[in-house]
Every structure is written in structure tokens, then in C-alpha cells.
Enzyme design. Structure first.
Site, PDB file in Angstrom:
ATOM      1  N   HIS A   1      -6.277  -6.204  -1.606  1.00 56.53           N
ATOM      2  CA  HIS A   1      -5.166  -5.347  -1.229  1.00 56.53           C
ATOM      3  C   HIS A   1      -4.090  -6.145  -0.488  1.00 56.53           C
ATOM      4  CE1 HIS A   1      -3.929  -1.236  -1.182  1.00 56.53           C
ATOM      5  NE2 HIS A   1      -3.929  -1.111   0.123  1.00 56.53           N
TER       6      HIS A   1
ATOM      7  N   SER B   1       0.844  -1.180   0.000  1.00 52.95           N
ATOM      8  CA  SER B   1       0.000   0.000   0.000  1.00 52.95           C
ATOM      9  C   SER B   1       0.890   1.244   0.000  1.00 52.95           C
ATOM     10  CB  SER B   1      -0.941  -0.041   1.206  1.00 52.95           C
ATOM     11  OG  SER B   1      -2.099   0.678   0.960  1.00 52.95           O
TER      12      SER B   1
ATOM     13  N   ASP C   1      -8.345  -5.520  -5.965  1.00 53.55           N
ATOM     14  CA  ASP C   1      -7.923  -4.442  -5.073  1.00 53.55           C
ATOM     15  C   ASP C   1      -8.198  -3.104  -5.747  1.00 53.55           C
ATOM     16  OD1 ASP C   1      -6.697  -2.595  -3.512  1.00 53.55           O
ATOM     17  OD2 ASP C   1      -4.655  -3.265  -3.920  1.00 53.55           O
TER      18      ASP C   1
END
Ligand SMILES: *[C@@H]1O[C@H](CO)[C@@H](O)[C@H](O)[C@H]1NC(C)=O
Ligand SMILES: *[C@@H]1O[C@H](CO)[C@@H](O)[C@H](O)[C@H]1NC(C)=O
Ligand SMILES: *[C@@H]1O[C@H](CO)[C@@H](O)[C@H](O)[C@H]1NC(C)=O
Ligand SMILES: *[C@@H]1O[C@H](CO)[C@@H](O)[C@H](O)[C@H]1NC(C)=O
Ligand SMILES: *[C@@H]1O[C@H](CO)[C@@H](O)[C@H](O)[C@H]1NC(C)=O
Ligand SMILES: CC(=O)N[C@H]1CO[C@H](CO)[C@@H](O)[C@@H]1O
Length: 499
Positions: A465, A175, A440
Site C-alpha cells: 500500500h 489510499s 497491496d
């Protein structure tokens, strides 16, 4: 663990949020379930103690500023073999959770390659406090550029301290920290021999309607009824704003903390954004293996929510949408749904480290205004969640929370500057891998095509994710298992290259 009262109404029970691989949605100012400081390590799991780098610089870009502060880090040297590599896990927009020091794919790789594993907490998050409080004045040293310079300064120190002068270094992150991992390799190539940039958004963009586009695609994987039912529910909600009777029904069905003022478009944005958030959060982490971090609600998947939306026996689509809301609120221990703009702004304006917003929300929102944008607006035409939380709802928050001068054109300029600095999708980089999950929502801002033979993307069908960072499970899809193997062989090849 303490259960702080945040705002007036939400009581956050014992719950946890994971640190890596987690970009909060700040619709209504705080992520679902709020942010709690102390990571919750499952009972009985021993983790290494925190250590402190006492001499981190406050401002790497002002030679006249010689202020320093203490930055937190964690080390696992159990698998280290003399001459082995340094594995660096880059901290992100929340407290560094030491559970990552004993679990996760990177620890498996550390064992395989005889690496020493070290995780550095990001400045301004967790217990890494460079300044006494979060006033606007003090937030000026919060940026990804400062954070990258922190990494370099820290590595210099760590190599001396642990006598690892020339050991190779591999960086990891998922991320936002995945972006940092790529940017660190790109901007400081002499510090990094290879970078894993999982689910990394590397293209800054003010409006991020692609987020709901991917959410809409994910809904469609369950058939068309789910999205249709949501659209019916949000259309009905919007029409029910028109009269006092139906508003009262909405207040009761959605357990709203406050009465609806239909003339307040910012409150309405909060209401529709929050209820859309019930789906967004579940989809972003669909079927991953986050439970090991102590994350709650991981048994709720897209199938659960669409199962409710498609269940005629529950009544109208509006009722089913309310049932989804009730389920999520119950899961996170929320007593009523807080959605008003003024409450959210006053929470986000708190400057104390110990305030609810100071757990990370105020800092991350600031980074979006000052660097990245990425506002998950309702501006995608085919999504079913209404068009009532448009971009300007997010943009106006930058001004209302921080500084009137942080207006829309300034945010646009900041975002342009970020892409100019890092290169956006044209990033100059080698020895990096960008794993991406097909469902995601963040992959839209990431690298999903090979940039070159030395900067490749890995596509993992059906995962969300950051799935490849979590510990392996028997039920993992084959492509996820293959991705972990691929990453391991890339690390092997980077470690063999002569520097
Ligand atoms: C490092 O991780 C391994 C695997 O989880 C664990 O057994 C070991 O105790 C950890 N070492 C430290 C110093 O925490
Ligand atoms: C708000 O921004 C203006 C212009 O950049 C600046 O002069 C002012 O000091 C800022 N206010 C605060 C409270 O930081
Ligand atoms: C929603 O669906 C119901 C049937 O459950 C239907 O009566 C109603 O007209 C629909 N409303 C909208 C706004 O589409
Ligand atoms: C935001 O934009 C919408 C149109 O997209 C407009 O109706 C609304 O008044 C604007 N709100 C603010 C706070 O500027
Ligand atoms: C990307 O590069 C890798 C490694 O060279 C290769 O295996 C893969 O097939 C490439 N993917 C695409 C979509 O070209
Ligand atoms: C959903 C998505 O964009 N996936 C991409 C991930 O990366 C591969 C390349 O390795 C693309 O082919 C996929 O389209």
C-alpha cells in the site's frame, strides 16, 4: 503522549498510526493498536507549525447554512520559487501528520519543481472539528463530497493569502486521500493541473472479498505451506468452539479478554476476524518505509509471520497461529485480545472527540456505511482464515453503531450513489496517474490499467500500500525507483502545459 484507555481492556502504549495511505480495518471496531490523536514525530525532527483556515463552510451544498468552522493545515515553503506550483497533500481518515511536511517523495518533488507544499486535514479528523461532537445528527456533514468542496474553498483562500493567483496546482494523496486526489481532479478540473492518486480505491463496493483474495495470493508467494497451516489452525479453532475444555484452551492460547460464548456468532466473527487481521495488517504494509512516520511493527513482514506458521518446532499449526497473535499483541502492547461484539459496539457509539472511537474509527466506519462499503469480509472461497466473519457481520454494525435505519439495503443504495456520482471505474479524468503495488490488497478497488494516454496506471511489482509515497531507501526495488521517476516526469509535463 497520553495513553488513553480505550474500552475497558486495551491499553494503547505509545504508538502511532500514520495518516496517509492508511485505511484501517474495522473488524471488531477499531484498528490494530487503536487510533491515537497526536501524531508522533520522531524526536528532533522540526516540522512546521499548524495553521488554521478559520472560515471553512460547514455545508457546501446548502446555501441557507452559513455556519463556519476552523480547518487545520500545514505549509512548507522552503523550496518555493516565485511562480512555482502549489503541491497539495490531501488529508485522510486520521490526523494530518506534519512529518509529511518534511519527508516523503512529494517533498523531493517540491524541491525539484520549486513548489510550495501544503497539506489540508480532512474534516472530522485530527483537530479539524466542524461540529461539537460525533452524534449521528452531527455526522451528517461528513462525506467525501463535502471534503472535496473544502479543498476548493481552501485553495481559493490560500491563493489570496499567499499571493499565488495563477500558480499551477498538483494534488497528492494515497489510499482514501488518493481517491480524493483523483475525484478532485475529476470534479473540480479547474482547480487541479495534475493528480497523483496512489493506491486509490475509486470503485465503491459493499462486500470486498477481493481483499482476502490478494492476501491469499501474497501468502502463496512464500509457498503453499503458510496458507495450509493457517487453514489447519482456523479449522481447528472452529472445531474447538464445540466443547468447554477446548474453548478454555483457546481463551488461554489467544489471550482473550473474555470467555467465549459459542452461540454468539457476532463474537465468533470478531475472534476470527481479529486473528486474520494479524496477517492482513502486515501484508497491507509489507516492506514499505513507513517507519519514518513513527509507525511501529514495521520490522514484522509477511516472511516473519509465514516463518512462524511454517516452523514445525513450535508445535501444531494452531499453536503457531497463536504465536503469531502473541507476537502482534506484544508489538502493539495489547494486554488481552478484545473481540466481543457488545464491547466493540459500545466503544464505537461514543460521540466525544476525545473518546477512543472519536480518534477516527467512528468517523471512518460512518463513511463506509454512508458512502463506500469496502467491508473486508471472509466471503472469498479460497482464503484460509475461516468463513466466520461474513459481510453481514460488518453490515449489522452500521445499524448497531449509528441508526437502525442504516440497514443493508440503505448501505447498498449509498454505495451505488457514490459510484453514480464519481463514475466508479468509468471515471472521466485526465492528467492523473494511479500507481499500484502488486501485493497491496486495495489495488482490487483501484485503477490498474491505463484509462487513456492521459490517465495512466503505474504498476510496482512486489510493493504494498502506497510504497511510492514514502521516502526512498537504498534497498527499494528498481520498479519503485522507476515509479518515482515516472511520477516526477509526469508532474513536469503537467506543469508545462498551458492552461
Ligand atoms: C521543508 O522541508 C525541508 C526538507 O525536509 C526542510 O529542510 C525544511 O526545514 C522544511 N521547511 C519548513 C518550513 O518546515
Ligand atoms: C435515524 O434515521 C432516521 C431516518 O433517516 C431519521 O429520521 C432519524 O432522525 C435518525 N436518527 C438519528 C439519531 O439521527
Ligand atoms: C492439522 O494438522 C495436524 C498436524 O499438525 C493434524 O493432526 C490435524 O488433523 C490437522 N487438522 C485439521 C483440521 O486439518
Ligand atoms: C450472517 O450470514 C450467515 C450466513 O452467511 C448466517 O449464518 C448468520 O446467521 C448471519 N448473521 C446475521 C447477524 O445476520
Ligand atoms: C500506460 O501508459 C503509459 C504512458 O503512456 C505507457 O508507458 C505504458 O506502457 C502503458 N501501460 C500499459 C499497460 O498499457
Ligand atoms: C496487481 C495489478 O493489478 N497490477 C496492475 C497495475 O497496473 C498495471 C498497468 O500499468 C497492470 O498491468 C498491472 O496488472
Amino acid at each position: 503522549m497520553a495513553a488513553p484507555m480505550v474500552g475497558r481492556v486495551l491499553v494503547f502504549l505509545v504508538l502511532v498510526f500514520q495518516v496517509y495511505c492508511w485505511i484501517p480495518r474495522f473488524i471488531n471496531g477499531r484498528p490494530r493498536g487503536g487510533m491515537l490523536g497526536a501524531p508522533n514525530v520522531p524526536k528532533g525532527t522540526p516540522t512546521p507549525p499548524p495553521q488554521w483556515f478559520e472560515m471553512q463552510r460547514l455545508d457546501h451544498f446548502d446555501g441557507t447554512n452559513n455556519k463556519h468552522w476552523r480547518q487545520r493545515y500545514f505549509v512548507n515553503d522552503t523550496f518555493y520559487q516565485p511562480g512555482g506550483p502549489i503541491f497539495l497533500m490531501i488529508g485522510g481518515e486520521g490526523p494530518a501528520n506534519p512529518i509529511w511536511m518534511v519527508e516523503g517523495a512529494w517533498i523531493v518533488y517540491a524541491k525539484q519543481f520549486g513548489a510550495i507544499a501544503v497539506m489540508l486535514e480532512h474534516r472530522y479528523y485530527g483537530e479539524s472539528h466542524p461540529v461539537p461532537d460525533l452524534s449521528v445528527e452531527n455526522l451528517r456533514f461528513l462525506s467525501s463530497r463535502q471534503a472535496l468542496a473544502d479543498l476548493a474553498e481552501f485553495i481559493d483562500y490560500f491563493r489570496v493569502k499567499r499571493k499565488l493567483p495563477t500558480n499551477k496546482l498538483i494534488s497528492f494523496g494515497g489510499s482514501y486521500p488518493g481517491s480524493l486526489s483523483a475525484w478532485f481532479r475529476s470534479k473540480y478540473p479547474q482547480y487541479v493541473d495534475g493528480a497523483i492518486a496512489t493506491s486509490a480505491p475509486i470503485y465503491a463496493q459493499v462486500d470486498f472479498p477481493e481483499y482476502l483474495e490478494v492476501v491469499t495470493d501474497a501468502l502463496r508467494t512464500t509457498g503453499t505451506q503458510c496458507g495450509d497451516a493457517i487453514r489447519n489452525a482456523t479449522d481447528t479453532m472452529a472445531s474447538w468452539l464445540g466443547s468447554a475444555d477446548t474453548r478454555a484452551t483457546l481463551e488461554q492460547k489467544f489471550q482473550l479478554c473474555d470467555k467465549i460464548d459459542p452461540t454468539n456468532t457476532l463474537d465468533i466473527a470478531g475472534l476470527f476476524g481479529n486473528t486474520a487481521g494479524n496477517f492482513e495488517d502486515v501484508i497491507q504494509y509489507n516492506k514499505d518505509n513507513r517507519a519514518f512516520e513513527g509507525a511501529i511493527g514495521t520490522d514484522i513482514t509477511l516472511d516473519t509471520l509465514c516463518g512462524i506458521m511454517n516452523d514445525f518446532t513450535r508445535g501444531t499449526p494452531l499453536q503457531r497461529y497463536a504465536d503469531v497473535n502473541t507476537l502482534i499483541m506484544k508489538t502493539y502492547g495489547q494486554k488481552c485480545l478484545d473481540y466481543t461484539y457488545t464491547k466493540m459496539i459500545s466503544d464505537m457509539r461514543q460521540t466525544d472527540w476525545k473518546s477512543g472511537a472519536g480518534e477516527g474509527g467512528r468517523q471512518w466506519m460512518y463513511q463506509t456505511c454512508a458512502e463506500f462499503g469496502w467491508y473486508q469480509s471472509s466471503d472469498f472461497s479460497k482464503q484460509p482464515f475461516s468463513f466466520l466473519f461474513p459481510l453481514n457481520y460488518s453490515l449489522v454494525q452500521c445499524q448497531d453503531i449509528y441508526n437502525k435505519s442504516l440497514d443493508a439495503s440503505t448501505v447498498y443504495e449509498n454505495v451505488r450513489d457514490t459510484n453514480r456520482y464519481y463514475g466508479g471505474r468509468g471515471i472521466a479524468i485526465t492528467k492523473v496517474v494511479f500507481p499500484n503495488g502488486s501485493i497491496d490488497p486495495w489495488h482490487a478497488m483501484g485503477v490498474t490499467q491505463n484509462i487513456s494516454s492521459e490517465a495512466t496506471a503505474i504498476y510496482i511489482e512486489g510493493t504494498a500500500h502506497c510504497a511510492n509515497m514514502y521516502p526512498a531507501r537504498d534497498q527499494d526495488p528498481q520498479q519503485l525507483t522507476d515509479a518515482r521517476t515516472k511520477i516526477s516526469s509526469l508532474i513536469g509535463s503537467w506543469l508545462q502545459t498551458k492552461s
